[in-house]
Each structure stands twice: as C-alpha cells, then as structure tokens.
Scaffold this motif. Structure first.
Motif, PDB file in Angstrom:
ATOM      1  N   TYR A  66       0.952  -1.120   0.164  1.00  0.00           N
ATOM      2  CA  TYR A  66      -0.192   0.016   0.075  1.00  0.00           C
ATOM      3  C   TYR A  66       0.809   1.154  -0.011  1.00  0.00           C
ATOM      4  CZ  TYR A  66      -3.217  -3.372   1.623  1.00  0.00           C
ATOM      5  OH  TYR A  66      -3.886  -4.772   1.579  1.00  0.00           O
ATOM      6  N   SER A  67       2.072   1.235  -0.527  1.00  0.00           N
ATOM      7  CA  SER A  67       3.029   2.267  -0.542  1.00  0.00           C
ATOM      8  C   SER A  67       2.577   3.686  -1.340  1.00  0.00           C
ATOM      9  CB  SER A  67       4.255   2.100  -1.162  1.00  0.00           C
ATOM     10  OG  SER A  67       4.023   1.577  -2.407  1.00  0.00           O
ATOM     11  N   MET A  68       1.663   3.532  -2.243  1.00  0.00           N
ATOM     12  CA  MET A  68       1.124   4.757  -3.032  1.00  0.00           C
ATOM     13  C   MET A  68      -0.029   5.285  -2.212  1.00  0.00           C
ATOM     14  SD  MET A  68       2.963   5.542  -5.457  1.00  0.00           S
ATOM     15  CE  MET A  68       1.954   6.549  -6.144  1.00  0.00           C
ATOM     16  N   THR A  69      -0.751   4.445  -1.415  1.00  0.00           N
ATOM     17  CA  THR A  69      -1.886   5.112  -0.486  1.00  0.00           C
ATOM     18  C   THR A  69      -1.252   5.842   0.595  1.00  0.00           C
ATOM     19  OG1 THR A  69      -3.318   3.155  -1.079  1.00  0.00           O
ATOM     20  CG2 THR A  69      -3.880   4.366   1.068  1.00  0.00           C
ATOM     21  N   TYR A  70      -0.059   5.156   1.229  1.00  0.00           N
ATOM     22  CA  TYR A  70       0.772   5.946   2.136  1.00  0.00           C
ATOM     23  C   TYR A  70       1.318   7.401   1.809  1.00  0.00           C
ATOM     24  CZ  TYR A  70       0.100   1.640   4.670  1.00  0.00           C
ATOM     25  OH  TYR A  70      -0.426   0.379   5.323  1.00  0.00           O
ATOM     26  N   ILE A  71       1.816   7.238   0.449  1.00  0.00           N
ATOM     27  CA  ILE A  71       2.206   8.585  -0.109  1.00  0.00           C
ATOM     28  C   ILE A  71       1.169   9.642  -0.238  1.00  0.00           C
ATOM     29  CG2 ILE A  71       3.479   9.639  -2.123  1.00  0.00           C
ATOM     30  CD1 ILE A  71       5.075   6.961  -2.202  1.00  0.00           C
ATOM     31  N   LYS A  72       0.214   9.265  -0.555  1.00  0.00           N
ATOM     32  CA  LYS A  72      -1.074  10.192  -1.047  1.00  0.00           C
ATOM     33  C   LYS A  72      -1.492  10.578   0.386  1.00  0.00           C
ATOM     34  CE  LYS A  72      -2.593   7.943  -5.071  1.00  0.00           C
ATOM     35  NZ  LYS A  72      -3.691   7.073  -5.661  1.00  0.00           N
ATOM     36  N   LEU A  73      -1.661   9.875   1.524  1.00  0.00           N
ATOM     37  CA  LEU A  73      -2.071  10.249   2.706  1.00  0.00           C
ATOM     38  C   LEU A  73      -0.836  11.219   3.293  1.00  0.00           C
ATOM     39  CD1 LEU A  73      -4.146   9.690   4.902  1.00  0.00           C
ATOM     40  CD2 LEU A  73      -2.796   8.073   5.695  1.00  0.00           C
ATOM     41  N   TRP A  74       0.318  10.919   3.047  1.00  0.00           N
ATOM     42  CA  TRP A  74       1.288  11.924   3.901  1.00  0.00           C
ATOM     43  C   TRP A  74       1.212  13.186   2.988  1.00  0.00           C
ATOM     44  CZ3 TRP A  74       5.515  13.998   0.763  1.00  0.00           C
ATOM     45  CH2 TRP A  74       6.333  14.790   1.606  1.00  0.00           C
ATOM     46  N   LEU A  75       0.908  13.187   1.624  1.00  0.00           N
ATOM     47  CA  LEU A  75       0.817  14.434   0.883  1.00  0.00           C
ATOM     48  C   LEU A  75      -0.277  15.265   1.296  1.00  0.00           C
ATOM     49  CD1 LEU A  75       1.986  13.560  -2.651  1.00  0.00           C
ATOM     50  CD2 LEU A  75       3.081  15.405  -1.076  1.00  0.00           C
ATOM     51  N   LEU A  76      -1.529  14.684   1.529  1.00  0.00           N
ATOM     52  CA  LEU A  76      -2.607  15.169   2.290  1.00  0.00           C
ATOM     53  C   LEU A  76      -2.420  15.847   3.577  1.00  0.00           C
ATOM     54  CD1 LEU A  76      -5.660  15.839   1.651  1.00  0.00           C
ATOM     55  CD2 LEU A  76      -6.008  13.551   2.671  1.00  0.00           C
TER      56      LEU A  76
END
Length: 189
Positions: A66-76
């Motif tokens: 789920y690395s892309m989901t975590y990157i999106k959550l971090w950016l948000l």
C-alpha cells in the motif's frame, strides 16, 4: 490572551520584515512560535503519533503493498498542515512570503518527529520484542535486510551464510522475518 499575543507577534514580524529580510522575519516568527510552545506540542504530537501508528497498525500485515496510498495520505497531511498555518496567519499583518517560508520548517520538524519516532519504534520492536529475537545472528539482521545485500555484493551468498553459521551456530537470523538453518551432513561431490 493568546489572540493578543498573536497580534503583537504579527506586528513585530511585520516591523522586522520592513527593516530586514523575509527570511529573518520567518525565523523570528518560528522562534516566537517555539516560545509559545505551539511548535513543541506539534512536534511531540507527531512523535507520539509515529509510535502509536507503528504499535497499532504497522506491526500487522504487509504494508509494502500500500505504499502509494501512504504517499497520498502523507501529501494530504502535509497540505492540511500548510493550509492550517496559512489560514491561521491570514488575518495577521505578516506578508505572504514570510508565512510560506515559516510553513517549511514546521512541516520539516513534524516529518522528522513522526518518521524518527516511527523508525525508532520499528527498530526497538525488531531488536527486543520480535518473536525471532532469540535466534543468534548479527544485530543488523534484525533491523534491516540491507546489511545482507551489502555483504553479498562482495561475497557469494552461500559463502556468506556459511561464515555466519560458523560464527553463530546452526540456526542464524538473517533478516527481519527470516532465519537460516545450516544443511550439515550433506555429501559433497
């Protein structure tokens, strides 16, 4: 009382900006923010959040999927912090540039705090609480698989594992979730 302090702080920063540079004004703003303990509470809360997220979430499951989901959550999360700081300073007399420059260290400190405490919690768990902690082996093996990669770049893997078995015994911990058992008694051709 706090609103009055913020207004006085904004006036002081604006006067500093007039007389000096934008960078100095943003540095002064952050220094005063630290004195009001808001930044300290923010850093502490991100540190606690890092430990809690490891203890309650990242210990379980395969999260590399789920690395892309975590990157999106971090950016948000970083955008929400930046917009909150910008909205909080919207009515002050600080100019836009000094507010944007002041946002950068707040985001950096919150990231250092969160990821530092997250990785510290991961290392502590792998060294002292993991179920494979009782197997002998190098301490770096419990923390990361990177040490193994660095060794097998110079030496073939079978020779490296044989050296580990001579040093630590018949069962050796070779990774965070791995151990290797020596194949003794095999006939060589």
């Amino acid at each position: 009382i706090y609103g009055c302090r913020a207004y006085v702080l904004a006036i002081q920063c604006f006067q500093l900006w007039k007389s000096t540079s934008i960078l100095y004004a943003s540095w002064f703003f952050l220094r005063r923010l630290c004195q009001t303990k808001m930044l300290t509470y923010l850093i502490l809360s991100f540190g606690v959040l890092g430990v809690i997220s490891h203890r309650l979430y990242f210990i379980h499951g395969e999260h590399h999927l789920y690395s892309m989901t975590y990157i999106k959550l971090w950016l948000l999360t970083m955008l929400s912090i930046a917009s909150t700081i910008r909205l909080a300073n919207q009515n002050s007399e600080l100019n836009r540039e000094s507010t944007y420059i002041a946002i950068i260290p707040v985001i950096l400190y919150s990231n250092y705090s969160y990821f530092g405490s997250l990785f510290s919690s991961i290392v502590f768990y792998r060294l002292f609480e993991h179920s494979l902690r009782h197997f002998p082996g190098p301490r770096f093996a419990a923390v990361s698989k990177l040490w193994h990669l660095c060794h097998i770049l110079r030496t073939p893997n079978y020779l490296f594992l044989d050296d580990l078995h001579h040093k630590y015994g018949s069962i050796v911990r070779t990774g965070m979730y791995e151990h290797h058992k020596a194949a003794r008694g095999l006939n060589t051709i």
